[in-house]
Design an enzyme around this catalytic site. Structure first.
Site, PDB file in Angstrom:
ATOM      1  N   HIS A   1       0.823  -1.212   0.000  1.00 33.03           N
ATOM      2  CA  HIS A   1       0.000   0.000   0.000  1.00 33.03           C
ATOM      3  C   HIS A   1       0.857   1.262   0.000  1.00 33.03           C
ATOM      4  O   HIS A   1       0.674   2.148  -0.828  1.00 33.03           O
ATOM      5  CB  HIS A   1      -0.926   0.022   1.227  1.00 33.03           C
TER       6      HIS A   1
ATOM      7  N   ASP B   1      -4.622   6.761   1.498  1.00 37.29           N
ATOM      8  CA  ASP B   1      -5.032   5.423   1.089  1.00 37.29           C
ATOM      9  C   ASP B   1      -6.564   5.421   1.152  1.00 37.29           C
ATOM     10  O   ASP B   1      -7.145   6.012   2.066  1.00 37.29           O
ATOM     11  CB  ASP B   1      -4.472   4.385   2.072  1.00 37.29           C
TER      12      ASP B   1
END
Ligand code: U2F
Length: 447
Positions: A20, A117
């Site tokens: 991520h 994110d």
């Protein structure tokens, strides 16, 4: 800290686990190159920052800040990868707020844009309070994203404790998906886990974002792309990242040189991503299958192979196989010697295999990997789920033979080739991904 008073200051909030933070940083670097007047403050846990910025100590426009990882004092990891993630999710959003307030106090500069994110549902409220744009980045594929946006609808149709075999025929182009294929926590199990609640809140918050970005390309899934466009203020596919944001190449274990010595389309490449280690009996079953089929193999192995694999196998590997702790996966999958990829079906792996033109054999573990597996099989025709859902010798022998030496395997390769072409078109100067990225730069830099 020497912040240029005139430059726009962007807060970047990364998710510290799995793949991520690294793609988020690559994305920010790409934005920084396109808009050199921006300054970025990049927030993640100390562990994540140390690993993400390992090779990047000279980024003067991007400063890193650590946030609390949520672990109780004296915590010891006992092997359950979900546990640290749950602690971290419980510390949200307080850990980020605290670190961000400190940076504002230190620099005297407010934030002008929030890039996060996509997991971070609280970005919607944070950005609204600060009256700035919010740009979440979804690091997986659009189909999985749609599931989280439609979670309430899915729960109404399937029931939280409904029939696992029931299909999602109420969503366009999802009739091949059963309740049991959905990511953990949407229905059936664990709907109140911290992770499931985070994803549920994310699905509800994303329509408030200025623009949602994702690691895919429009032509892969036009129906789904349009559905998401109708649900979000802006939905911008800016991938595949393996083409737009390729990682720096390094091959300290000589994988590419080894591949040069193998026959075309003969090698099985194996990796289960950055989080998972399959249980020893499955690893042993896979090892037996590889020996039975007799194909050469390159195995990116998490953990200690001497401890986790049968001794004789590791010994014999020196002749036909190669076991390494890390491989330059993208270049491996693009190498003509690789004939099949045995994978957990993490989204990056799916796209990399597509661009490499390599069929997949999938053993999914958690998150949206089951779902990716179904699309790989039933929508894009680019691979097979392993029969029975776990690695057994018989199932693996069958799957390996089918892909490496039958016409069906050849057909898969052809199908992948079609998607590969579309991916390469999307990243050309006039391609959809390139245009979407330019659009995103305008939003973030306010030009
Ligand atoms: C989480 O996925 P993972 O990080 O477990 O797996 P991938 O999405 O497939 O990403 C792994 C990346 O690591 C690279 C590989 C991919 O870019 O090329 N890599 C490598 O370069 N060399 C190696 O030896 C091994 C791997 C999560 F578990 C998934 O469910 C999600 O889909 C994913 C994205 O959100 O994040």
């Amino acid at each position: 800290k020497d912040y240029n008073a005139a430059s726009r200051h962007i807060a970047v909030l990364a998710f510290p686990m799995g793949t991520h933070a690294a793609p988020l940083l690559s994305f920010i670097r790409q934005i920084s190159t396109a808009a050199p007047d921006l300054t970025f403050s990049f927030f993640s846990t100390a562990e994540s920052n140390a690993s993400t910025f390992r090779t990047d100590s000279t980024l003067d426009k991007i400063k890193t800040y650590d946030v609390w990882n949520g672990l109780p004092k004296g915590y010891v990891f006992k092997g359950n990868h979900a546990e640290p993630a749950e602690y971290f999710v419980k510390a949200l959003p307080g850990n980020f707020r605290e670190a961000m307030d400190k940076v504002t106090a230190e620099t005297g500069k407010r934030f002008d844009c929030l890039v996060t994110d996509a997991f971070y549902w609280f970005g919607a409220d944070m950005a609204a309070e600060m009256q700035i744009p919010w740009v979440p980045l979804w690091t997986s594929g659009p189909r999985a994203l749609l599931i989280h946006v439609e979670t309430d609808k899915i729960r109404r149709h399937l029931g939280i404790e409904g029939d696992p075999e029931k299909t999602l025929d109420f969503l366009p182009d999802f009739s091949m998906i059963r309740a049991s294929d959905l990511p953990d926590g949407v229905v059936l199990r664990n709907v109140h886990s911290p992770f499931a609640e985070m994803l549920h809140k994310m699905g509800l918050a994303l329509p408030r974002a200025t623009a949602v970005a994702a690691n895919s390309f429009e032509e892969l899934d036009p129906i789904i792309t349009n559905m998401l466009k109708s649900r979000f203020r802006k939905f911008l596919n800016i991938g595949p990242f393996c083409r737009t944001l390729p990682p720096p190449f390094s091959d300290s274990h000589g994988c590419i040189e080894w591949l040069h010595k193998q026959e075309p389309a003969s090698v099985a490449y194996i990796s289960f991503g950055s989080v998972v280690i399959p249980p020893p009996h499955e690893l042993a079953a896979l090892a037996e299958a590889l020996e039975d089929v007799g194909s050469p193999y390159l195995w990116s192995f998490r953990g200690d192979p001497e401890k986790l694999l049968p001794k004789e196998f590791v010994e014999r590997s020196k002749e036909r196989g190669k076991i390494v702790p890390w491989a330059p996966q993208l270049k491996v999958l693009e190498h003509p010697s690789v004939g099949v990829f045995i994978t957990h079906c993490g989204w990056n792996s799916v796209l990399e295999s597509m661009v490499g033109g390599v069929p997949l054999i999938v053993r999914p573990f958690f998150g949206e990997q089951n779902l990716n597996n179904r699309f790989v099989e039933a929508v894009w025709g680019m691979g097979l789920g392993v029969e029975g859902g776990i690695l057994t010798k018989d199932a693996m022998v069958k799957a390996l033979k089918l892909i490496l030496s039958t016409e069906e395997g050849e057909k898969m390769r052809k199908k992948i080739g079609v998607h590969k072409e579309l991916a390469l078109k999307a990243v050309e100067p006039n391609g959809s991904t390139t245009k979407n990225f330019e659009n995103l730069v305008k939003i973030i830099s306010n030009h």
